[in-house]
Design a protein around this motif. Structure first.
Motif, PDB file in Angstrom:
ATOM      1  N   THR A 166      11.273  21.010  -5.814  1.00 22.86           N
ATOM      2  CA  THR A 166      12.739  21.020  -5.781  1.00 22.86           C
ATOM      3  C   THR A 166      13.347  19.948  -6.680  1.00 22.86           C
ATOM      4  N   ILE A 167      12.527  19.037  -7.202  1.00 20.53           N
ATOM      5  CA  ILE A 167      13.033  17.984  -8.083  1.00 20.53           C
ATOM      6  C   ILE A 167      13.397  18.585  -9.432  1.00 20.53           C
ATOM      7  N   ASP A 168      14.592  18.268  -9.911  1.00 28.76           N
ATOM      8  CA  ASP A 168      15.159  18.892 -11.107  1.00 28.76           C
ATOM      9  C   ASP A 168      15.158  17.916 -12.282  1.00 28.76           C
ATOM     10  N   TYR A 169      14.331  18.171 -13.258  1.00 23.98           N
ATOM     11  CA  TYR A 169      14.478  17.532 -14.564  1.00 23.98           C
ATOM     12  C   TYR A 169      13.999  18.504 -15.633  1.00 23.98           C
ATOM     13  N   ARG A 170      14.461  18.275 -16.860  1.00 19.38           N
ATOM     14  CA  ARG A 170      14.133  19.171 -17.960  1.00 19.38           C
ATOM     15  C   ARG A 170      12.976  18.615 -18.773  1.00 19.38           C
ATOM     16  N   TRP A 171      12.220  19.503 -19.356  1.00 15.25           N
ATOM     17  CA  TRP A 171      11.163  19.059 -20.257  1.00 15.25           C
ATOM     18  C   TRP A 171      11.733  18.723 -21.628  1.00 15.25           C
ATOM     19  N   CYS A 184       6.132  23.791 -31.163  1.00 17.80           N
ATOM     20  CA  CYS A 184       5.690  23.081 -29.962  1.00 17.80           C
ATOM     21  C   CYS A 184       5.102  24.060 -28.951  1.00 17.80           C
ATOM     22  N   TYR A 185       4.385  23.520 -27.969  1.00 18.39           N
ATOM     23  CA  TYR A 185       3.748  24.312 -26.916  1.00 18.39           C
ATOM     24  C   TYR A 185       4.172  23.744 -25.583  1.00 18.39           C
ATOM     25  N   LEU A 186       4.814  24.574 -24.753  1.00 19.52           N
ATOM     26  CA  LEU A 186       5.276  24.150 -23.437  1.00 19.52           C
ATOM     27  C   LEU A 186       4.747  25.133 -22.404  1.00 19.52           C
ATOM     28  N   LYS A 187       4.027  24.616 -21.414  1.00 21.33           N
ATOM     29  CA  LYS A 187       3.379  25.501 -20.444  1.00 21.33           C
ATOM     30  C   LYS A 187       3.269  24.816 -19.076  1.00 21.33           C
ATOM     31  N   GLY A 188       3.537  25.590 -18.033  1.00 21.50           N
ATOM     32  CA  GLY A 188       3.212  25.156 -16.682  1.00 21.50           C
ATOM     33  C   GLY A 188       4.315  24.441 -15.934  1.00 21.50           C
ATOM     34  N   LYS A 189       5.585  24.587 -16.352  1.00 20.67           N
ATOM     35  CA  LYS A 189       6.660  23.950 -15.586  1.00 20.67           C
ATOM     36  C   LYS A 189       6.758  24.647 -14.229  1.00 20.67           C
ATOM     37  N   ALA A 190       6.613  23.872 -13.160  1.00 23.74           N
ATOM     38  CA  ALA A 190       6.524  24.446 -11.812  1.00 23.74           C
ATOM     39  C   ALA A 190       7.611  23.924 -10.892  1.00 23.74           C
ATOM     40  N   HIS A 191       8.647  23.298 -11.454  1.00 22.78           N
ATOM     41  CA  HIS A 191       9.676  22.701 -10.601  1.00 22.78           C
ATOM     42  C   HIS A 191      11.060  23.100 -11.085  1.00 22.78           C
ATOM     43  N   GLN A 192      12.071  22.686 -10.339  1.00 26.61           N
ATOM     44  CA  GLN A 192      13.449  23.087 -10.578  1.00 26.61           C
ATOM     45  C   GLN A 192      13.930  22.645 -11.955  1.00 26.61           C
ATOM     46  N   GLY A 193      14.767  23.486 -12.550  1.00 26.94           N
ATOM     47  CA  GLY A 193      15.394  23.149 -13.812  1.00 26.94           C
ATOM     48  C   GLY A 193      14.807  23.928 -14.978  1.00 26.94           C
ATOM     49  N   PRO A 194      15.642  24.249 -15.969  1.00 25.43           N
ATOM     50  CA  PRO A 194      15.156  24.949 -17.150  1.00 25.43           C
ATOM     51  C   PRO A 194      14.101  24.142 -17.893  1.00 25.43           C
ATOM     52  N   THR A 195      13.237  24.846 -18.596  1.00 25.86           N
ATOM     53  CA  THR A 195      12.254  24.161 -19.438  1.00 25.86           C
ATOM     54  C   THR A 195      12.955  23.454 -20.590  1.00 25.86           C
ATOM     55  N   VAL A 196      13.858  24.158 -21.259  1.00 24.96           N
ATOM     56  CA  VAL A 196      14.625  23.603 -22.377  1.00 24.96           C
ATOM     57  C   VAL A 196      16.108  23.855 -22.113  1.00 24.96           C
ATOM     58  N   VAL A 197      16.915  22.812 -22.228  1.00 23.25           N
ATOM     59  CA  VAL A 197      18.370  22.936 -22.087  1.00 23.25           C
ATOM     60  C   VAL A 197      19.046  22.462 -23.366  1.00 23.25           C
ATOM     61  N   LEU A 198      19.957  23.290 -23.866  1.00 20.65           N
ATOM     62  CA  LEU A 198      20.839  22.890 -24.957  1.00 20.65           C
ATOM     63  C   LEU A 198      22.216  22.698 -24.337  1.00 20.65           C
ATOM     64  N   TRP A 199      22.671  21.450 -24.277  1.00 19.95           N
ATOM     65  CA  TRP A 199      23.907  21.148 -23.565  1.00 19.95           C
ATOM     66  C   TRP A 199      25.123  21.535 -24.406  1.00 19.95           C
ATOM     67  N   GLY A 200      26.155  22.021 -23.738  1.00 19.60           N
ATOM     68  CA  GLY A 200      27.334  22.526 -24.423  1.00 19.60           C
ATOM     69  C   GLY A 200      28.280  21.436 -24.891  1.00 19.60           C
ATOM     70  N   ALA A 201      29.195  21.836 -25.758  1.00 26.14           N
ATOM     71  CA  ALA A 201      30.244  20.959 -26.269  1.00 26.14           C
ATOM     72  C   ALA A 201      31.402  21.846 -26.700  1.00 26.14           C
ATOM     73  N   THR A 202      32.522  21.232 -26.990  1.00 23.82           N
ATOM     74  CA  THR A 202      33.692  22.016 -27.400  1.00 23.82           C
ATOM     75  C   THR A 202      33.608  22.437 -28.863  1.00 23.82           C
TER      76      THR A 202
END
Length: 502
Positions: A166-171, A184-202
């Motif tokens: 349930t712990i939420d952090y992004r890779w 890059c190679y990303l594998k095995g994320k087993a917890h809350q939160g997206p693997t990759v987040v692109l944060w928004g802006a105006t």
């Protein structure tokens, strides 16, 4: 294969590399660059370290004052509980590089993390494995809000998850602008939160996510398990100008949305979704282009296709095979909207153009008005065009109407092999005839000689020119993609399990 360059050579050849990067960044898979693609030099590899700075800890990195053109080399070995903060301001001609002594042999473990904070910074060749940021709740890699034209390449993050799911952090957490995540190679994320987040802006964020291999992510069991999320509903009208291209998503099954697009004017092209139990979801925002993507479900339960919400999207020249689901996760679903929707809700689909897609051996080709009634969705889609799509079912459904659309245009579509009753459902603009598909390389299907699909394209569309109904024939770019050529870190062999079943 890594390049071996001295600092002087890097400076001399940078213009050539930038030119090559531009030539490869074409919008339609051919010859001209997208204006939003950041021009950042390709994988540099291990330099001749005649003048670079060699470090053995995060403390030693923090003690450095870095200038444009500097290279910092991280010693091979285990880096335990190291919080790396990479700060500096390079230039396009002279980036500042943080590189592994040998790609893959700098092993970041425990609570190790990385912050990329500056301009024209390149991080190359790191390996994060079996870590746990559950206490600090830092992200594994942070591009800060000050980052511009920075790049993470040739890096792996594997099984970096806390025991408490349930712990939420992004890779990968990507703020700033014009940053790039590639090879890059990303594998095995087993917890809350997206693997990759692109944060928004105006304003436009213009990030590029390309040539990455996203390995297995198990079902999280709730919302928040996306592999890539672009923005949030707060920024749904902002034109992000993000490019997501030539990535592989293998068994990325964290939740219903593999890619969750929540901003406007992005391009998602030439990606390969393999047996991933979810969808490419245009969740919020308008005017995004989705093209050249391959979806192969191999009849795996809940492996889905493309999900459309919002206005003026272009969905064209995609190939979908073996998608076994129906409704909102079928090959292409066009959802009902919520009246006077809040930004976090479901906006009515308007003016979408869905052209030249191939749908083979799927349980359901289209669902119009998908999800009607759920979450207050009662507004049917309107003013959309469905043209020149080729559907060869395997006793399934070519078109389902969960709700009746308003002012749809159908033209030049071919449908064949449906179950009983479909003849009465299909509108004018669907020719029901055998397209004579043949199985070609990699067990994909395309029209054989004499097929009515060849030369059958109707109408004119500025975004997609073709003579034939359905998606373009398998080309060299997509053959390489389906074989995992040049995807992920060059040091790793990936994609051996990507077998398409016919």
């Amino acid at each position: 294969m890594a390049f071996t360059l001295s600092l002087r050579e890097i400076k001399c050849f940078i213009a050539v590399f930038a030119a090559v990067a531009l030539l490869g960044a074409c919008k339609k898979g051919g010859q001209s660059p997208d204006p939003q693609v950041p021009v950042i030099p390709p994988v540099i590899g291990k330099p001749k370290c005649t003048a670079c700075k060699i470090i053995g800890s995060a403390t030693e990195l923090s003690a450095l004052t870095l200038n444009a053109g500097d290279t910092v080399m991280m010693k091979s070995g285990d880096w335990n509980n190291q919080r790396l903060v990479f700060i500096g301001n390079g230039t396009a001609q002279l980036p500042i590089v943080l590189i592994a002594e040998k790609a893959g042999d700098v092993n970041l473990k425990g609570t190790s993390s990385l912050s990329i904070d500056g301009q024209w910074l390149v991080v190359d060749g790191l390996n994060f494995a079996n870590g746990d940021l559950g206490v600090s709740k830092l992200n594994v890699v942070d591009f800060t809000s000050a980052s511009r034209n920075c790049r993470l390449t040739n890096t792996s993050i594997v099984d970096y998850s806390p025991v408490d799911q349930t712990i939420d952090y992004r890779w990968i957490s990507m703020n700033g602008k014009n940053n790039r995540l590639d090879h890059c190679y990303l594998k095995g994320k087993a917890h809350q939160g997206p693997t990759v987040v692109l944060w928004g802006a105006t304003t436009a964020i213009s990030h590029r996510i390309d040539h990455n291999y996203f390995g297995a992510r198990a079902d999280l069991g709730n919302n928040g398990g996306e592999t890539i999320r672009v923005g949030t509903s707060d920024y749904y009208l902002s034109e992000a100008l993000v490019l997501i291209e030539e990535n592989i998503f293998e068994h990325c099954s964290g939740e219903t949305e593999i890619i969750s697009n929540k901003m406007s004017k992005n391009i998602i092209r030439n990606n390969f979704f393999f047996e991933s139990r979810g969808t490419l979801s245009l969740r919020h925002g308008n005017g995004t282009e989705v093209y050249g993507n391959y979806f192969v479900g191999n009849d795996v339960k809940d492996a889905g296709g493309i999900r459309i919400i919002g206005e003026s999207h272009l969905v064209y020249n995609n190939y979908l095979q073996g998608i076994a689901t129906t409704g909102q996760t079928c090959a292409i679903s066009i959802l009902d909207g919520v009246p006077n929707s809040e930004p976090s809700g479901y906006f009515q689909v308007k003016n979408a153009k869905i052209v030249g897609n191939t749908i083979v051996n799927c349980a359901q080709g289209f669902d119009i008005g998908a999800g009607k009634g759920g979450n207050g969705r009662t507004v049917p889609p309107a003013d959309c065009t469905i043209a020149n799509n080729l559907i060869q079912a395997k006793g399934g459904i070519a078109m389902a109407y969960t709700d009746q659309p308003q002012n749809f245009v159908y033209d030049g579509n071919i449908a064949f092999g449906m179950g009983s009753g479909q003849t009465l459902v299909l509108p004018t603009g669907f020719l029901q005839a055998d397209p004579k598909l043949s199985v070609i390389e990699l067990n994909t299907y395309f029209p054989a000689a004499g097929s009515i699909a060849l030369g059958g394209f109707k109408g004119s569309y500025s975004f997609f020119q073709s003579n034939n109904v359905g998606s373009s024939v398998l080309d060299d770019l997509h053959k390489a993609l389906l074989k995992s050529v040049n995807i992920g870190p060059p040091r790793l062999t990936l994609g051996a399990a990507l077998t398409i079943k016919n």
